[in-house]
Motif scaffolding. Sequence first.
Motif, short mmCIF file in Angstrom:
data_model
loop_
_atom_site.label_atom_id
_atom_site.label_comp_id
_atom_site.label_asym_id
_atom_site.label_seq_id
_atom_site.Cartn_x
_atom_site.Cartn_y
_atom_site.Cartn_z
N THR A 89 0.83 -1.21 0.00
CA THR A 89 0.00 0.00 0.00
C THR A 89 0.86 1.25 0.00
O THR A 89 0.61 2.21 -0.74
N GLY A 90 1.91 1.21 0.82
CA GLY A 90 2.81 2.37 0.87
C GLY A 90 3.51 2.61 -0.45
O GLY A 90 3.67 3.75 -0.90
N LEU A 91 3.93 1.49 -1.12
CA LEU A 91 4.60 1.62 -2.41
C LEU A 91 3.67 2.24 -3.44
O LEU A 91 4.06 3.14 -4.18
N LEU A 92 2.40 1.77 -3.47
CA LEU A 92 1.44 2.32 -4.42
C LEU A 92 1.17 3.79 -4.15
O LEU A 92 1.06 4.60 -5.08
N CYS A 93 1.08 4.14 -2.87
CA CYS A 93 0.87 5.55 -2.53
C CYS A 93 2.06 6.40 -2.97
O CYS A 93 1.89 7.51 -3.49
N PHE A 94 3.28 5.86 -2.74
CA PHE A 94 4.47 6.60 -3.14
C PHE A 94 4.52 6.81 -4.64
O PHE A 94 4.80 7.90 -5.13
N VAL A 95 4.19 5.74 -5.39
CA VAL A 95 4.17 5.85 -6.86
C VAL A 95 3.12 6.85 -7.29
O VAL A 95 3.35 7.67 -8.18
N SER A 96 1.94 6.79 -6.64
CA SER A 96 0.86 7.72 -6.99
C SER A 96 1.29 9.16 -6.75
O SER A 96 1.08 10.05 -7.60
N LEU A 97 1.91 9.41 -5.59
CA LEU A 97 2.35 10.77 -5.30
C LEU A 97 3.44 11.22 -6.26
O LEU A 97 3.47 12.37 -6.69
N SER A 98 4.33 10.29 -6.64
CA SER A 98 5.39 10.64 -7.59
C SER A 98 4.79 11.02 -8.94
O SER A 98 5.22 11.99 -9.57
N LEU A 99 3.79 10.24 -9.37
CA LEU A 99 3.14 10.56 -10.64
C LEU A 99 2.47 11.91 -10.58
O LEU A 99 2.56 12.72 -11.51
N LEU A 100 1.79 12.19 -9.47
CA LEU A 100 1.08 13.46 -9.36
C LEU A 100 2.05 14.63 -9.29
O LEU A 100 1.79 15.71 -9.83
N ARG A 101 3.21 14.43 -8.62
CA ARG A 101 4.20 15.51 -8.56
C ARG A 101 4.74 15.80 -9.95
O ARG A 101 4.88 16.96 -10.35
N ARG A 102 5.06 14.74 -10.71
CA ARG A 102 5.53 14.94 -12.09
C ARG A 102 4.43 15.56 -12.93
O ARG A 102 4.67 16.37 -13.79
N ARG A 103 3.21 15.16 -12.63
CA ARG A 103 2.05 15.62 -13.36
C ARG A 103 1.86 17.12 -13.23
O ARG A 103 1.37 17.79 -14.15
N GLY A 104 2.25 17.65 -12.06
CA GLY A 104 2.05 19.08 -11.84
C GLY A 104 2.81 19.95 -12.82
O GLY A 104 2.43 21.09 -13.05
N LYS A 105 3.87 19.44 -13.42
CA LYS A 105 4.67 20.20 -14.37
C LYS A 105 4.24 19.98 -15.81
O LYS A 105 4.66 20.71 -16.70
N LEU A 106 3.42 18.95 -16.02
CA LEU A 106 3.05 18.55 -17.38
C LEU A 106 1.63 19.02 -17.71
O LEU A 106 0.88 19.43 -16.83
N PRO A 107 1.25 18.96 -18.97
CA PRO A 107 -0.11 19.32 -19.36
C PRO A 107 -1.13 18.40 -18.68
O PRO A 107 -0.79 17.30 -18.22
N PRO A 108 -2.40 18.82 -18.62
CA PRO A 108 -3.44 18.00 -17.98
C PRO A 108 -3.71 16.74 -18.78
O PRO A 108 -3.27 16.59 -19.92
N GLY A 109 -4.47 15.84 -18.18
CA GLY A 109 -4.84 14.60 -18.85
C GLY A 109 -5.58 13.70 -17.89
O GLY A 109 -5.78 14.06 -16.72
N PRO A 110 -6.00 12.53 -18.34
CA PRO A 110 -6.72 11.61 -17.46
C PRO A 110 -5.84 11.14 -16.30
O PRO A 110 -4.64 10.95 -16.46
#
Length: 502
Positions: A22-43
């Motif tokens: 669960t912690g690994l999935l949360c970490f990956v999710s947060l990493s994706l969202l952090r990278r996402r903040g710099k990129l264009p929007p999307g699903p």
Amino acid sequence: MISELAMYFSEDITLFLAPGVTGLLCFVSLSLLRRRGKLPPGPTPLPLLGNILQLGGGDIVTLLGKMREKYGDVFTIYLGSRPVVVVNGYDAVKEVYVDRADDFLGRGDTATFDTTCKNHGVAFTSDIDRWRELRRFSLSAMRDFGMGKKSIESCIIEESQCLVTKLKQTKGSFLDPKQFFNKVACNVIFSIVFGHRHDYEDTDLLDVVKTIGETFYIISSRWGQVFEMFPRIMTFIPGKHQQFLSNMQKLLQYVRKRVEKNKETLDPDNPRDYVDAFLIKMEKDKNNPNSVYNMEDLVNSTLHIFFAGVETTGSTLTYALLIFMKNPDVLGKVCEEIDRFIGQDRSPRMEDRNQMPFTDAVIHEIQRFIDLIPMGVPRKTTRDVEFRGYHLPKHTNIYPMITTVLKDPACFPYSNEFNPKNFLDENGEFRKNDGFMPLAAGKRNCMGKALARMEIFILIVTILQNFVLKPELSMRDLDLRPGVSGFGNLPKSYRLAFIPNN
């Protein structure tokens, strides 16, 4: 007792691992969202799985088109954990290809080819310096051995006459034309890279043509799309994608065999073809530890040249005849122009094209309409880039959606239908269109674009000079929709008869 202990330890291990997973999935999710903040929007992507839910329900080209309606011309998707910025429309794609070419000059990740090529070869290397040197050499060598010159035009004309002979031998029986067109395209490329053509019944030629066609189809199918999302996992999972992996190894082995054959008879003072020129350059550069002139780059570059040249030309010609049969009025006008400017007694030459505005417009419109490589070949940013209000970090993957350029109503008034008027002015003269980029544009466009242009014109005109096209199905039942849509838009299989007109 043993079963109880096993159950106890099993439950204990599950309880122990659950928080970690669960912690690994949360970490990956947060990493994706952090990278996402710099990129264009999307699903919103799932951890590790990315946007598989949004991309797994149909052909990827159509699904990305629907996402564009929601997120705009520039948006982000995740192929597994890999973010990809999707760029749509003439203005935005032109900015990637031409206006800011150096910022987007890197080759994007293409798992289907990277797994095999391993960063070697002119088309799929991600090393910019390696690409520049290999492209410069390859263009020069291919010109030396005919590309863009009268010699290759003569080769194409000779090949077209061989095709006419073979088609007359079919005696008007119904057949799949692609098998013939891929042989023609393969022989033209082989004359440049290997120095000679093959007979149409040669087993090596038949095997190469079959393998390339099969590989291109699987890469463009959902199997190829899933492999692109999860290459590390899919490498070990059975499925049709395993066929294209083995096919690529088979093609590489074929090229290695041909290279070794050239080495045995190589005369450094009299190079015969592209492979000879590369071998000579390898010898001259053998003491340079950083040289790109090595066996792996030779084999992969040679494969890239004929892999791309065979399937693109073969599929374009196959689609062209289908479109002609579906549009007999257009076919009639092209035949009339051929009769007026060339006649039936000589072979067409490229110089004829300038005198045939309607035929020129039709060929351009065929290439636009079939939209052969709809997603383009992925690019990658070479530095941190500010693009259309978004921050794209260095090495961000880019999908320049060529399909949205070829169907941009701002460029083409009849964007969603087959209509030669897209390339004709009010006087019926051919009109260039900046939105015409079926094989990309700018510095990293297709090396064989001029060769393909010559082949398509000469072969189409030669066929229409010599044959009446008779479809097996009624005109109403002829289907112009692609049989598979992904990396490539490939025509559905169909049959026609070539009826000699003299």
